[in-house]
Design a protein around this motif. Structure first.
Motif, short mmCIF file in Angstrom:
data_model
loop_
_atom_site.label_atom_id
_atom_site.label_comp_id
_atom_site.label_asym_id
_atom_site.label_seq_id
_atom_site.Cartn_x
_atom_site.Cartn_y
_atom_site.Cartn_z
N PHE A 275 -37.26 -30.15 -13.61
CA PHE A 275 -35.75 -30.25 -14.80
C PHE A 275 -34.96 -31.10 -14.10
CE2 PHE A 275 -38.07 -26.57 -15.96
CZ PHE A 275 -38.09 -26.59 -17.20
N GLN A 276 -34.55 -32.10 -14.87
CA GLN A 276 -33.45 -32.90 -14.32
C GLN A 276 -32.03 -32.25 -14.26
OE1 GLN A 276 -30.60 -34.19 -15.90
NE2 GLN A 276 -31.13 -34.23 -18.12
N ASP A 277 -31.12 -32.38 -13.37
CA ASP A 277 -30.00 -31.63 -13.25
C ASP A 277 -28.63 -32.42 -13.30
OD1 ASP A 277 -30.04 -32.56 -10.91
OD2 ASP A 277 -30.43 -30.84 -9.64
N GLU A 278 -28.90 -33.63 -14.04
CA GLU A 278 -27.66 -34.62 -13.91
C GLU A 278 -27.19 -34.93 -15.09
OE1 GLU A 278 -28.69 -38.23 -11.86
OE2 GLU A 278 -26.92 -39.22 -12.61
N PHE A 279 -27.87 -34.94 -16.21
CA PHE A 279 -27.56 -35.62 -17.55
C PHE A 279 -27.26 -34.46 -18.68
CE2 PHE A 279 -29.72 -38.78 -15.25
CZ PHE A 279 -29.00 -40.03 -15.42
N LEU A 280 -26.11 -34.67 -19.28
CA LEU A 280 -25.65 -33.75 -20.22
C LEU A 280 -26.27 -33.97 -21.47
CD1 LEU A 280 -22.01 -33.83 -19.21
CD2 LEU A 280 -23.80 -32.87 -18.05
N GLN A 281 -26.00 -32.82 -22.28
CA GLN A 281 -26.36 -32.94 -23.67
C GLN A 281 -25.75 -33.97 -24.47
OE1 GLN A 281 -25.84 -29.22 -25.89
NE2 GLN A 281 -26.90 -29.92 -27.91
N GLY A 282 -26.65 -34.79 -25.12
CA GLY A 282 -25.97 -35.95 -25.91
C GLY A 282 -26.81 -37.10 -26.35
N ILE A 283 -26.26 -38.07 -26.98
CA ILE A 283 -27.09 -39.06 -27.57
C ILE A 283 -26.64 -40.54 -26.88
CG2 ILE A 283 -28.11 -40.20 -29.51
CD1 ILE A 283 -27.47 -37.75 -30.95
N GLY A 284 -27.60 -41.36 -26.42
CA GLY A 284 -26.98 -42.52 -26.08
C GLY A 284 -25.92 -42.63 -25.08
N GLY A 285 -25.97 -41.54 -24.29
CA GLY A 285 -25.05 -41.52 -23.22
C GLY A 285 -23.73 -40.99 -23.64
N ASN A 286 -23.68 -40.56 -24.95
CA ASN A 286 -22.27 -39.71 -25.36
C ASN A 286 -22.61 -38.61 -25.17
OD1 ASN A 286 -20.48 -42.03 -26.00
ND2 ASN A 286 -22.46 -42.57 -27.41
N TYR A 287 -21.56 -37.61 -24.81
CA TYR A 287 -21.62 -36.08 -24.69
C TYR A 287 -21.69 -35.52 -25.97
CZ TYR A 287 -20.18 -31.19 -23.26
OH TYR A 287 -19.93 -30.19 -23.22
N ARG A 288 -22.10 -34.30 -26.22
CA ARG A 288 -22.14 -33.40 -27.28
C ARG A 288 -22.12 -32.12 -26.83
NH1 ARG A 288 -24.76 -36.92 -31.89
NH2 ARG A 288 -23.50 -38.81 -31.44
N ASN A 289 -21.41 -31.12 -27.24
CA ASN A 289 -21.22 -30.03 -26.52
C ASN A 289 -22.08 -28.90 -27.11
OD1 ASN A 289 -19.97 -29.00 -28.68
ND2 ASN A 289 -18.08 -28.49 -27.45
N ILE A 323 -23.39 -36.30 -15.30
CA ILE A 323 -22.42 -35.49 -14.77
C ILE A 323 -21.28 -36.34 -14.18
CG2 ILE A 323 -23.30 -34.71 -12.75
CD1 ILE A 323 -21.14 -32.56 -15.07
N ASN A 324 -21.64 -37.37 -13.53
CA ASN A 324 -20.65 -38.24 -12.47
C ASN A 324 -20.14 -39.42 -13.40
OD1 ASN A 324 -21.72 -36.70 -10.26
ND2 ASN A 324 -23.56 -38.13 -10.36
N ASN A 325 -20.35 -39.40 -14.47
CA ASN A 325 -19.80 -40.47 -15.47
C ASN A 325 -19.28 -40.19 -16.85
OD1 ASN A 325 -19.49 -43.06 -16.14
ND2 ASN A 325 -21.50 -43.67 -16.57
N ILE A 326 -18.57 -39.23 -16.95
CA ILE A 326 -17.95 -38.68 -18.25
C ILE A 326 -16.82 -39.49 -18.71
CG2 ILE A 326 -17.06 -36.66 -19.29
CD1 ILE A 326 -18.98 -35.26 -17.29
N ASP A 327 -16.94 -39.89 -20.19
CA ASP A 327 -15.93 -40.87 -20.44
C ASP A 327 -14.52 -40.08 -20.42
OD1 ASP A 327 -15.60 -40.05 -23.55
OD2 ASP A 327 -17.34 -39.53 -22.93
N GLN A 328 -13.56 -40.99 -20.35
CA GLN A 328 -12.28 -40.57 -20.39
C GLN A 328 -11.90 -39.75 -21.74
OE1 GLN A 328 -10.70 -41.22 -17.45
NE2 GLN A 328 -9.30 -39.56 -18.22
N PHE A 329 -12.30 -40.13 -22.69
CA PHE A 329 -11.98 -39.16 -24.14
C PHE A 329 -12.46 -37.91 -23.81
CE2 PHE A 329 -13.65 -37.90 -28.26
CZ PHE A 329 -12.31 -37.93 -28.91
N THR A 330 -13.47 -37.62 -23.54
CA THR A 330 -13.95 -36.32 -23.17
C THR A 330 -13.30 -35.49 -22.19
OG1 THR A 330 -16.34 -37.02 -23.72
CG2 THR A 330 -16.18 -34.82 -22.56
N LEU A 331 -12.90 -36.31 -21.04
CA LEU A 331 -12.20 -35.70 -20.05
C LEU A 331 -10.88 -35.37 -20.59
CD1 LEU A 331 -13.14 -37.93 -17.16
CD2 LEU A 331 -13.95 -35.64 -17.57
N ASP A 332 -10.40 -35.97 -21.11
CA ASP A 332 -8.94 -35.64 -21.96
C ASP A 332 -8.86 -34.58 -23.03
OD1 ASP A 332 -8.00 -37.65 -20.32
OD2 ASP A 332 -7.90 -39.30 -22.03
N SER A 333 -10.34 -34.65 -23.64
CA SER A 333 -10.30 -33.70 -24.63
C SER A 333 -10.50 -32.35 -24.42
CB SER A 333 -11.31 -34.01 -25.86
OG SER A 333 -10.92 -35.20 -26.19
N ILE A 334 -11.60 -32.12 -23.51
CA ILE A 334 -12.03 -30.69 -23.26
C ILE A 334 -12.32 -30.49 -21.72
CG2 ILE A 334 -13.34 -30.35 -25.30
CD1 ILE A 334 -15.89 -30.99 -24.06
#
Lengths: 1048, 493
Positions: A275-289, A323-334
């Motif tokens: 199993f990969q342990d780097e990439f989060l849930q989401g679509i097209g590189g955008n995070y969804r929780n 996990i190493n490249n989360i956008d600012q909007f997400t970081l700011d929000s949650i």
């Protein structure tokens, strides 16, 4: 024969204990080399007073005052008598008895025979080796221990089935499972499921094979009869080989009961990787929780138009950001999303606890054994467990000088609670394998108490499934042997052996209200009963004609009757959630599956012995089978085998080649048809769309029938298996090295095949005598003692190696392949061009040079037709056991290897789509496929089009290409590593115990494989013919257990 | 001597055991689970249940309805909405649903019932047999018929041409009509509760047979070598014996009990499978442009259309009338028959009859759906319906426009039926574009047929390969025989 009885008698004296006490005698017994001999019987001549030597060869004995002589007895050594006199201390050395070094084996129908007389191969695994496996399923404990026996566990759930095949697949579409025989009576080893006949195992997985009901603690040894010459007396049912189990019996202990206690506690862990342990849930590189709207649902897509980040659409895939490249909007929000290891969170340390108490004893007239075992095993998946209780009682009685009685009653109560596996939303692996690392698997209720999964309505949470759904099997089973032997004359014996094997399996499948995919719940409740009655009546002859000639013979009759019944009720829509009773459903469908098979047989065997050197055995059997057309139900077959112990003739130096034997056999074995293959019938209609849609029949108050899709055949004939076997059994250097070699060539003809036919004939399948399948192979067993030192250190090695090639000779007219298991694509099939166990599915287009043809988008082009993309048959299988012993300490390691062969990893297919597979970790990198581009004029140019491995690449191209999910199934496992220690008698002297030993056993400590999930043992079809189909089955396990054995 | 005696006794005992009881002992091979003989009513129920659920409400319609964009399949592509249909996807329809479950049993029932002179049963069996065969040939083209269902004589049946198959189909329907009228027929058991369509009303079955004949004559209106007017006249003649009102509509009423629900409900509503089947933006646009009140009945909740093949917004789920648990599945409606008459009348130049039939077809469609429309639009329903009918019940003076009107109304009236797909292929009306993201780059229009199934490729290879249809997905752009000369349809353009 008399010699054999004598040996058995000696064995019974092994555990004599002293009770007359007048003089204390002590001493030490060694062999010719000066090594201590443990287990030597020391008897006061003319009495039953005696003892045995401990691991250091020491003994102490309270002898009567008038004791004249001590007798030292040990199998394989000459008896030695020593005058007592006034001595109280004895140092005795025993010498090897080459005449008594005569291995006696149990052959077909329970006939004991000197191994040297056999013209075919068999191999025995003793109880110690079985117990060391620490497997609850007896089939698994044979893995790696017998050459030519291939074992494949169907998965890591406690109570899972295992497939065992001897010398390859003999039957195209029938069973390839060997016959299991316990103390001479056949027992059932079926794999039952509540929904068999209603729902494919593809959508739920399988349950156990019923050999799991056997108690390993009471098994003395297991003998594997491999070829047709060895099994011919078992008739049709032995055609795939026979697993003959001999159980422990009572002993002559001079009346004093002996108590043996063993206990084991272990922990199992899952074998997981891939199993990969780097990439989060989401679509097209955008995070969804993955949270529901209103419960903190958040997505990072498009902050301009979606400023709050909360929308209903979440998406279930793991194509979000690194996990190493989360956008600012997400970081700011949650903030930084939390990362989990869903697989590690879900699986647990599974505990196993097994206890066994045996009481045995008796006199020379009557002996007994009573045994109780209790196994409590947790599975690595919560909710999965296997519990088993075994009660065994056995009695041997000498009723008169000529009449002997043996009776054994075994009772098993087993309980298996399983999680649903397989394809579909009810399978716990369906969500677990696709579970994003950024979603907490432990949370599956909203704040308002509503059940949700990481995407509502798409998947189930595995914990929720474990708590709410399950498949349960409760088995109560009796196996009874009743045997009478009457010695008419010293050389003529009549035996009647009656056997009954009967069980009831209360089998249920629960799907609770709220389950995604079956929102209203469902209940299957099945009453499965199976019984088998078997009787053998035999005359045996064993006569020494003169010094040179002896004749053995057997004439017998077998009557066998088997009846299976499954009464199944299917309830749809539970009215009260979590209440699983058939009264609590909106509709009930009832089904009955009955099957009865009977046979009547006569068999005979004649053996000629010449100077204990040349042996000829002729065997024959005629079966009358209920499943064939009346006029063709009788069939006769037989075998001839020759054994030549050439060392008797050549007199080779004992130090070099003390024993050498050549074997040769040719045999034929008939096999019968499955039940109800001869008369055409109608079925109750099964209206449905072939997937999930269904109209239950009866419908609207009307019942409905349709013609069976399988065309029966009233001209069926029996199958015929022909086998040629040649082999050698050699012992070198004072028996320190042994080599057993066998070559066989087996051809199964006139196979009864349920062949697929064009549905335009009105049938989808037709039962025909058509197929031919061939197996050719070699088996090698090497045993040796490389080191055997004076100080007691010893190193033993056993190597098993087997290589088998299966070819499908022909199938029905115009048919080149038949379906074994799976979906339309992929599937497992038998194919004239590609063999048995072909992985069949979508594949890439290749040019005439075998190069991939690449399209203009830089991706391989899919071939328009399905084809062979792999084969599950291994190149070879083998095992190596090394045992090191020093005084009471034994260290043993068993490596088991299966090399070559493919496996279809259908989980990877989905995990690539969902982005949880480790191989998708390279997302964003660029690939240029190794292939060629069609120039359109019959020429090709090298592909040079780079393709970015993004989500679209994996989802739309990669995960659509079945060929990419065929993996190498090879493995090497350190299947067992055990360390055991026998307390020396010096420590036990003041304790009221005879023997104490401790053991630590590790299972699957090491695995080498290229398989993405590490352990390629696993099969959604359980122990069926469709092996190599790995999809949503519980991963294998590794474990360590601690055991103690005490004898009182 | 004593030993010899023991051996003798032993052998004697065994041989006695064998000779006296062995045959009885072994005679246990008749299947206790499944009967060898089944009565006509039990066979008929099975045929009707299978044909309705597996064929008329099953895969062939689910797929082709997305191709003509009445519905869309809103899932990650490629799916069949993007024409991703291969030989494996279409295998069950051919293998299990048609050739075995339905048609083989129709043959058995028709033969058994004829032998027992229960001709009502043989007649119904022949109707369904013919109907299912038409669906097979409409989907796959040439197919085995004359050599089918004879495994001993023809283990590898050869393919009949579609043209031949249509003569067999008409002949089966004729035989059915003859069967119903036979004077020597026995009626015990009489067709009754086992008939979920008409409850044993044989007169209605006969009307259905005529209606199907009309449909199939018109099917060949533009087939190579066939005269359009002749086919239209044949259709009109047959239609005269057809359904005479909505009361004659052939419908299978499902029940709301679990496992008895309507196939669309099970497939697209109840969540057992998924809810990806949604109303297509195409039909929503077509109908809302005209304020067609039937749209409210086609949709569940708010009307929304899903753009076929897109990753766009969701469309409405299917309306309650069509896809509630206890909704009927439409087999054949009076409204379709009237629109067949309208089209045929227009072709033969009888515009007056065309107008009358057209109006009747339109009104009967509304009559069938008025309850469902009322449930959605409430008090506004009656007004909306009459406004729509008033605005649309007049055929245009131009025959071409009139033809467009008839075929468009038929496309709407035949919502969720397989026939809508056939009419679109035959006439190109209404015009349907390609869905987004088609799985093949070489597609110019929606799928025109199914590829041959894998069962044939594997087990009847020589005969299927002789048909010259590309294997697998490439087949979807090939026209079937009756659809091979679209330019013959002068009214269509």
């Amino acid at each position: 024969m008399r010699r054999i009885l004598l040996l058995l008698l000696f064995a019974q004296f092994t555990f004599l204990s002293a009770f007359a006490q007048d003089r204390l005698l002590s001493g030490n017994v060694k062999d010719e080399t000066g090594a201590p001999l443990p287990g030597v019987t020391v008897l006061v001549k003319g009495t039953t007073t005696g003892t045995i030597t401990d691991v250091d060869g020491n003994f102490k004995l309270n002898a009567p005052e008038d004791a004249q002589t001590l007798v030292f007895q040990y199998i394989g050594y000459e008896n030695k008598e020593v005058a007592v006199g006034t001595q109280t201390s004895f140092n005795v050395s025993l010498t090897t008895d080459t005449k008594q070094l005569e291995e006696v084996v149990v052959t077909a129908i329970g006939v004991e025979q000197k191994k040297r007389t056999l013209g075919y191969a068999l191999q025995t695994v003793n109880s110690d080796e079985l117990v060391k496996a620490t497997e609850s399923n007896i089939v698994n404990s044979l893995a790696g221990k017998v050459a030519g026996v291939q074992i494949n566990s169907s998965g890591g759930q406690a109570g899972s089935s295992s497939r065992i095949v001897i010398r390859g697949n003999t039957s195209l579409s029938g069973t390839n499972a060997p016959l299991f025989v316990i103390d001479g009576i056949p027992i059932d080893n079926s794999q039952n499921t509540a929904n068999s006949g209603v729902e494919s195992t593809l959508f739920g997985g399988t349950q156990s094979n019923r050999a799991i009901d056997l108690d390993p603690n009471v098994i003395e040894d297991v003998t594997v009869l491999k070829g047709a010459a060895a099994t011919v007396l078992y008739g049709s049912r032995g055609a795939n080989g026979v697993i003959m189990i001999t159980t422990k019996r009572g002993k002559d202990t001079g009346g004093k009961p002996r108590v043996e206690i063993s206990s084991r506690y272990g922990i199992d862990r899952p074998i997981v990787r891939g199993f990969q342990d780097e990439f989060l849930q989401g679509i097209g590189g955008n995070y969804r929780n993955g949270l529901p709207a209103g419960e903190g649902g958040f997505r990072s897509l498009d902050p301009e138009t979606n400023p709050t980040g909360a929308t209903a659409s979440q998406g279930s895939t793991s194509w979000g950001p690194s996990i190493n490249n989360i956008d600012q909007f997400t970081l700011d929000s949650i903030g930084v999303p939390q990362i989990f290891d869903p697989r590690r969170e879900f699986y647990r340390n599974a505990k196993v606890w097994e206890n066994n108490v045996r009481v045995l004893g008796g006199s020379d007239k009557l002996n007994y054994l009573l045994s109780f075992s209790n196994l409590e095993q947790e599975g690595i998946a919560p909710g999965n467990r296997f519990d088993r209780k075994n009660l065994t009682a056995t009695i041997n009685a000498k009723l008169s000088e000529k009449l002997r009685y043996t009776g054994t009653t075994r009772y098993t109560n087993s309980y298996n609670s399983r999680l649903t596996e397989g394809n579909g939303q009810r399978s716990y692996l369906y969500a677990l394998n696709y579970w994003p690392i950024s979603h907490d698997i432990n949370k599956y209720y909203t704040e308002s108490g509503e059940y949700y999964s990481f995407v509502n309505n798409a998947f189930n949470n595995p914990f929720w499934l474990a708590e709410n759904n399950g498949r349960f099997s409760r088995v109560n089973r009796f196996t009874i042997n009743q045997q009478l032997d009457y010695d008419v004359l010293p050389w003529l014996k009549v035996t009647n052996r009656f056997g009954l094997d009967a069980y009831h399996d209360a089998n249920e499948d629960h799907v609770n209200v709220g389950t995604r995919g079956t929102p209203n719940g469902r209940l299957y409740t099945a009453d499965i009963t199976n019984y088998e009655i078997n009787n053998d009546l035999m005359l045996t002859v064993d006569k020494q004609i003169n010094d040179d000639f002896a004749i053995t013979g057997l004439l017998g009759n077998n009557i066998n009757s088997r009846k299976y019944k499954n009464s199944l009720m299917v309830g749809t829509n539970l009215n009260i959630p979590s209440f699983f009773d058939i009264s609590n459903v909106s509709t009930v469908q009832a089904y009955e599956f009955d099957q009865e098979i009977r046979s009547f047989s006569l068999y005979a065997k004649v053996g000629f012995e010449f100077r204990n050197m040349l042996f000829l055995n002729l065997q024959g059997r005629n079966d009358w089978s209920s499943t064939l057309p009346v006029e063709d139900r009788s069939y006769l077959y037989g075998s001839a085998d020759v054994s030549f112990v050439f060392t008797e003739l050549l007199q080779i130096d004992q130090n070099i080649l003390p024993y050498g034997k050549l074997r040769l056999s040719y045999s034929q074995a008939g096999n019968t048809a499955p039940a109800y293959s001869t008369i055409q019938t109608f079925n109750q209609s099964d209206t449905g769309d072939g997937t999930r849609g269904v109209i239950n029949i009866p419908t609207q108050g009307q019942n409905a029938f349709e013609l069976d899709n399988v065309q029966t055949n009233n001209q069926l004939q029996h199958e015929l298996i022909s086998e040629f076997e040649v082999g050698a059994d050699l012992k070198f250097w004072n028996n320190r090295v042994g080599l057993d070699f066998a070559y066989y060539n087996r051809e199964s003809d006139n196979q009864i095949v349920t062949a697929s036919v064009t549905p335009t004939t009105g049938f989808t399948n037709r039962i025909v005598n058509a197929g031919q399948i061939k197996n050719e192979g070699v088996e090698l067993t090497l045993t040796g003692t490389p080191v055997d030192l004076q100080n007691g250190f010893r190193w033993d090695v056993q190597v098993n190696y087997a290589r088998n090639r299966t070819t499908v000779g022909k199938l029905a007219d115009g048919i080149e392949s038949i379906f074994l298991y799976g979906f339309t694509s992929p599937q497992i099939r038998a194919d004239v061009n590609n063999g048995y166990g072909v992985i069949w599915g979508e594949r890439f287009l290749r040019n005439d040079k075998g190069r991939l043809v690449i399209g203009n988008n830089g991706l391989p082009i899919q071939d328009s037709s399905l084809g062979s993309i792999g084969n599950v048959q291994p190149d070879w299988t083998g095992g190596i056991r090394n045992t090191f012993s020093y005084k009471g300490l034994t260290l043993s390691a068993l490596f088991d290897a299966r090399i070559g062969g493919d496996i279809l990893n259908f989980d990877l297919f989905y995990m690539t789509y969902y982005g949880t597979a480790e191989l998708t970790e390279d997302r964003g990198s660029v690939i240029v496929w190794d292939g060629v581009i069609d120039n359109g004029d019959g020429t090709y140019r090298e592909n040079d089009i780079p393709v970015v491995k993004d989500g679209a690449y994996y989802r739309n191209f990669y995960s659509n290409s079945t060929e990419l999910f065929v993996e190498d199934a090879s493995f090497i496992k350190l299947r067992e590593l055990s360390l055991s220690y026998n307390l020396p008698s010096s420590l036990l002297d003041r304790l009221p115990v005879e023997n104490v030993s401790f053991s630590v056993i590790a299972r699957n400590l090491f695995i080498a494989s290229n398989f993405s999930f590490w352990d390629p043992e696993g099969s959604l079809g359980g122990n069926g013919n469709g092996q190599g189909f790995y999809h949503s089955v519980t991963p294998g396990t590794r474990g360590i257990s601690f055991g103690i054995n005490v004898s009182l | 001597m004593r030993n010899l005696r023991i051996i003798k006794v032993f052998v004697l005992a065994i041989s006695l055991l064998y000779t006296t009881s062995c045959d009885d002992f072994l005679d246990v091979n008749s299947d206790p689970n499944n009967p060898t003989q089944v009565s006509e009513p039990l066979l008929l129920t099975g045929i009707i249940a299978n044909f309705s659920y597996e064929v008329l409400g099953g895969f062939p319609v689910r797929v082709t309805n997305t191709w003509i964009q009445q519905t869309g399949y809103n899932a990650a592509f490629p799916s069949y909405d993007n024409y991703d249909v291969d030989e494996n996807d279409v295998n069950n329809t051919w293998t299990f649903f048609s050739y075995t479950d339905v048609m083989h049993n129709c043959k058995i029932l028709s033969e058994q019932a004829s032998a027992n002179r229960l001709y009502d049963y043989s007649g119904i069996a022949k109707i369904i047999w013919a109907w299912n065969m038409s669906i097979v040939t409409d989907l796959y083209g040439n197919a085995p018929f004359s050599q089918a269902w004879q495994p001993e004589a023809f283990p590898f049946p050869e393919y009949d041409t579609q043209e031949e198959i249509y003569t067999y189909i008409q002949s089966l329907l004729d035989q059915a009509i003859v069967d119903f009228g036979r004077e020597d027929k026995l009626t015990n058991p009489a067709v009754g509760a086992d008939d979920f369509i008409y409850g044993g009303d044989i007169e209605k079955w006969e009307k259905l047979a005529y209606s199907l004949k009309a449909r199939f004559y018109l099917r060949l209106s533009y087939a190579p070598g066939y005269n359009t007017e002749t086919q239209a006249q044949l259709a009109l003649d047959a239609a005269a014996g057809g359904l005479s009102g909505n009361a004659d509509n052939a419908m299978y009423f499902y029940l709301s009990d679990p496992g008895q629900e309507n196939p669309w409900f099970q497939y697209a509503i109840d969540g057992k499978w998924n809810t990806n089947t949604q109303l297509s933006a195409n039909i929503v646009d077509l109908m809302s442009a005209n304020n067609d009140p039937r749209l409210a009945a086609f949709a569940r909740g708010e009307v929304a259309g899903y753009v076929n093949g897109s990753e766009g917004n969701a469309g409405s789920l299917l309306g309650e009338f069509y896809a509630d648990a206890d909704a009927p599945l439409i087999w054949f409606t009076y409204s379709e028959l009237k629109l067949i008459e309208a089209e045929a009348s227009l072709i033969v130049g009888n515009k007056g009859n065309a107008q009358a039939s057209y109006q009747e077809g339109l009104e009967s469609s509304f009559a069938m759906l008025s309850g469902a429309i009322g449930a959605k639009l409430g008090d506004n329903a009656a007004g909306a319906i009459s406004t729509y009918i008033d605005d649309n019940d007049e055929l245009n003076a131009s025959d071409q426009v009139a033809y467009q009107q008839i075929m468009t109304q038929k496309y709407i009236a035949n919502f969720l039926t397989f026939e809508a797909y056939n009419d679109w292929r035959r006439t190109g009306i209404p015009s349907i574009g390609l869905a987004q993201n088609p799985v093949r780059g070489d597609l110019e229009m929606p799928g025109l047929r199914f590829p041959y199934p894998s069962a044939e490729l594997n087990y009847n290879a020589a005969n299927v390969n002789a048909q010259g249809v590309p294997v697998g997905n490439a087949a979807v752009k090939e026209r079937v025989w009756w659809n091979s000369t679209p330019e013959q349809c002068t009214l269509c353009n």
